[in-house]
Design a protein around this motif. Structure first.
Motif, PDB file in Angstrom:
ATOM      1  N   UNK A   1       0.850  -1.192   0.000  1.00 20.70           N
ATOM      2  CA  UNK A   1       0.000   0.000   0.000  1.00 20.70           C
ATOM      3  C   UNK A   1       0.883   1.238   0.000  1.00 20.70           C
ATOM      4  N   UNK A   2       0.742   2.044  -1.048  1.00 19.60           N
ATOM      5  CA  UNK A   2       1.505   3.285  -1.154  1.00 19.60           C
ATOM      6  C   UNK A   2       0.544   4.448  -1.300  1.00 19.60           C
ATOM      7  N   UNK A   3       1.069   5.649  -1.175  1.00 23.90           N
ATOM      8  CA  UNK A   3       0.268   6.841  -1.380  1.00 23.90           C
ATOM      9  C   UNK A   3       0.793   7.635  -2.557  1.00 23.90           C
ATOM     10  N   UNK A   4       0.046   8.644  -2.950  1.00 22.91           N
ATOM     11  CA  UNK A   4       0.547   9.573  -3.959  1.00 22.91           C
ATOM     12  C   UNK A   4       1.371  10.671  -3.296  1.00 22.91           C
ATOM     13  N   UNK A   5       1.470  10.630  -1.992  1.00 25.69           N
ATOM     14  CA  UNK A   5       2.227  11.600  -1.206  1.00 25.69           C
ATOM     15  C   UNK A   5       1.914  11.372   0.257  1.00 25.69           C
ATOM     16  N   UNK A   6       2.275  12.326   1.090  1.00 25.63           N
ATOM     17  CA  UNK A   6       1.990  12.217   2.512  1.00 25.63           C
ATOM     18  C   UNK A   6       0.598  12.768   2.817  1.00 25.63           C
ATOM     19  N   UNK A   7       0.066  12.339   3.952  1.00 25.39           N
ATOM     20  CA  UNK A   7      -1.226  12.844   4.456  1.00 25.39           C
ATOM     21  C   UNK A   7      -2.370  12.638   3.468  1.00 25.39           C
ATOM     22  N   UNK A   8      -2.398  11.498   2.819  1.00 26.17           N
ATOM     23  CA  UNK A   8      -3.503  11.201   1.896  1.00 26.17           C
ATOM     24  C   UNK A   8      -4.453  10.146   2.462  1.00 26.17           C
TER      25      UNK A   8
ATOM     26  N   UNK B   1       0.724   5.726 -11.353  1.00 31.92           N
ATOM     27  CA  UNK B   1       0.280   4.616 -12.190  1.00 31.92           C
ATOM     28  C   UNK B   1       1.282   4.339 -13.313  1.00 31.92           C
ATOM     29  N   UNK B   2       1.771   5.388 -13.950  1.00 35.36           N
ATOM     30  CA  UNK B   2       2.746   5.210 -15.037  1.00 35.36           C
ATOM     31  C   UNK B   2       4.022   4.557 -14.531  1.00 35.36           C
ATOM     32  N   UNK B   3       4.462   4.958 -13.332  1.00 31.40           N
ATOM     33  CA  UNK B   3       5.683   4.378 -12.784  1.00 31.40           C
ATOM     34  C   UNK B   3       5.482   2.898 -12.451  1.00 31.40           C
ATOM     35  N   UNK B   4       4.335   2.558 -11.911  1.00 33.92           N
ATOM     36  CA  UNK B   4       4.048   1.155 -11.617  1.00 33.92           C
ATOM     37  C   UNK B   4       4.111   0.314 -12.892  1.00 33.92           C
ATOM     38  N   UNK B   5       3.501   0.808 -13.948  1.00 35.81           N
ATOM     39  CA  UNK B   5       3.487   0.055 -15.204  1.00 35.81           C
ATOM     40  C   UNK B   5       4.864   0.027 -15.859  1.00 35.81           C
ATOM     41  N   UNK B   6       5.601   1.122 -15.756  1.00 30.87           N
ATOM     42  CA  UNK B   6       6.957   1.166 -16.310  1.00 30.87           C
ATOM     43  C   UNK B   6       7.838   0.099 -15.661  1.00 30.87           C
TER      44      UNK B   6
ATOM     45  N   UNK C   1       1.803  -4.253   3.476  1.00 32.56           N
ATOM     46  CA  UNK C   1       3.067  -3.520   3.591  1.00 32.56           C
ATOM     47  C   UNK C   1       2.768  -2.054   3.329  1.00 32.56           C
ATOM     48  N   UNK C   2       2.827  -1.239   4.371  1.00 32.13           N
ATOM     49  CA  UNK C   2       2.508   0.183   4.236  1.00 32.13           C
ATOM     50  C   UNK C   2       3.779   1.004   4.074  1.00 32.13           C
ATOM     51  N   UNK C   3       3.898   1.672   2.948  1.00 31.34           N
ATOM     52  CA  UNK C   3       5.075   2.486   2.684  1.00 31.34           C
ATOM     53  C   UNK C   3       5.064   3.805   3.419  1.00 31.34           C
ATOM     54  N   UNK C   4       6.077   4.612   3.137  1.00 28.08           N
ATOM     55  CA  UNK C   4       6.199   5.957   3.717  1.00 28.08           C
ATOM     56  C   UNK C   4       6.046   6.958   2.586  1.00 28.08           C
ATOM     57  N   UNK C   5       4.968   7.745   2.614  1.00 30.33           N
ATOM     58  CA  UNK C   5       4.764   8.720   1.544  1.00 30.33           C
ATOM     59  C   UNK C   5       4.440   8.042   0.229  1.00 30.33           C
ATOM     60  N   UNK C   6       5.142   8.447  -0.829  1.00 32.10           N
ATOM     61  CA  UNK C   6       4.847   7.940  -2.162  1.00 32.10           C
ATOM     62  C   UNK C   6       5.691   6.745  -2.564  1.00 32.10           C
ATOM     63  N   UNK C   7       5.429   6.257  -3.760  1.00 31.72           N
ATOM     64  CA  UNK C   7       6.029   5.020  -4.258  1.00 31.72           C
ATOM     65  C   UNK C   7       7.549   5.083  -4.338  1.00 31.72           C
ATOM     66  N   UNK C   8       8.098   6.240  -4.704  1.00 33.48           N
ATOM     67  CA  UNK C   8       9.538   6.350  -4.952  1.00 33.48           C
ATOM     68  C   UNK C   8      10.302   7.044  -3.833  1.00 33.48           C
ATOM     69  N   UNK C   9       9.681   7.200  -2.676  1.00 32.96           N
ATOM     70  CA  UNK C   9      10.415   7.714  -1.515  1.00 32.96           C
ATOM     71  C   UNK C   9      11.537   6.734  -1.188  1.00 32.96           C
ATOM     72  N   UNK C  10      12.736   7.252  -0.986  1.00 35.48           N
ATOM     73  CA  UNK C  10      13.909   6.380  -0.868  1.00 35.48           C
ATOM     74  C   UNK C  10      14.094   5.832   0.544  1.00 35.48           C
ATOM     75  N   UNK C  11      14.364   4.526   0.598  1.00 35.64           N
ATOM     76  CA  UNK C  11      14.716   3.882   1.853  1.00 35.64           C
ATOM     77  C   UNK C  11      16.185   4.101   2.204  1.00 35.64           C
TER      78      UNK C  11
END
Length: 238
Positions: free
Chosen positions: A6-13, A154-159, A108-118
């Motif tokens: 589970x990801x977000x499009x950003x924080x606080x969504x 969505x585009x990044x997921x498909x890419x 699995x809950x991420x932090x912020x958006x899909x590409x936030x770096x660990x």
């Protein structure tokens, strides 16, 4: 599905509340559930984190937090500034896979958006999802601007060749404006994925009992609930 990322499009969504709704709905159906938070930022060691909030609202879920950093920053930055070891994508995947051996559903809950770096090498939640071969649920905001951020996700997921499960609106306003109502129809168009739910704003303030009773009505049958996307869209179009 056994693991759902589970990801977000950003924080606080509304990502954590949505995670709790998915967990509570699965528990109500008799499934065993675990919630994995790879990196919790912005909380002290003695404070409750996102996984704790999911457990408070949803019920008897297993929770696991891999790392905690005190400053409210991206995990890689927070780890660096705290002088602590970062989380690696392979560690997230391994922990989720281990939880899946004893649970019917792992969230699995991420932090912020899909590409936030660990970490400073650029590892992300997307990399963990790829290693797991798990579908990704995107939690989006309701109002103006959400079409752009959600379509980019969505585009990044498909890419990356990832399985895009769909979109949940994480905080549906009590009095939705024109943009929010139009976005209900537009989000599936721009993302090419179904709308799988709308969690009402303020539901985190419900008592746990009321939250668990209501949660299935916010999520579509694909997520175990009873929410009807067609009926919801029709109401928004009025």
């Amino acid at each position: 599905m056994t693991v759902l990322v589970i990801t977000g499009t950003g924080t606080e969504v509304g990502k954590t509340i949505t995670t709790a709704a998915v967990a509570g709905t699965a528990l109500a159906a008799g499934r065993s559930v675990a919630v994995l938070k790879p990196a919790q930022t912005g909380v002290r060691p003695d404070e409750r984190g996102d996984a704790d909030e999911v457990a408070r609202l949803a019920g008897a879920v297993t929770t696991l937090e891999l790392a905690r950093y005190p400053e409210p920053l991206a995990p890689a930055t927070a780890a660096r500034r705290a002088g602590l070891a970062p989380v690696r994508a392979h560690e997230v995947a391994e922990a989720a896979a281990e939880l899946a051996t004893g649970h019917e559903l792992v969230l699995v809950e991420g932090a912020g958006g899909l590409l936030v770096r660990f970490d400073d090498e650029g590892g992300t939640l997307a990399d963990a999802a790829r290693l797991l071969g798990a579908p990704v649920l995107v939690v989006a905001s309701a109002g103006l601007g959400t079409l752009n951020t959600t379509e980019l996700t969505a585009r990044e997921l498909r890419h990356r060749g990832l399985d895009f499960a769909g979109v949940v609106i994480g905080s549906w306003p009590n009095d939705p404006d024109l943009a929010s109502r139009c976005n209900v129809a537009d989000l599936p168009v721009v993302t090419g994925a179904p709308l799988l739910g709308a969690v009402p704003s303020g539901t985190g303030a419900l008592t746990p009992a009321d939250f668990r009773t209501a949660a299935p009505s916010w999520l579509s049958p694909e997520l175990g609930g009873t929410w009807d996307a067609v009926a919801f869209s029709a109401r928004c179009a009025l």
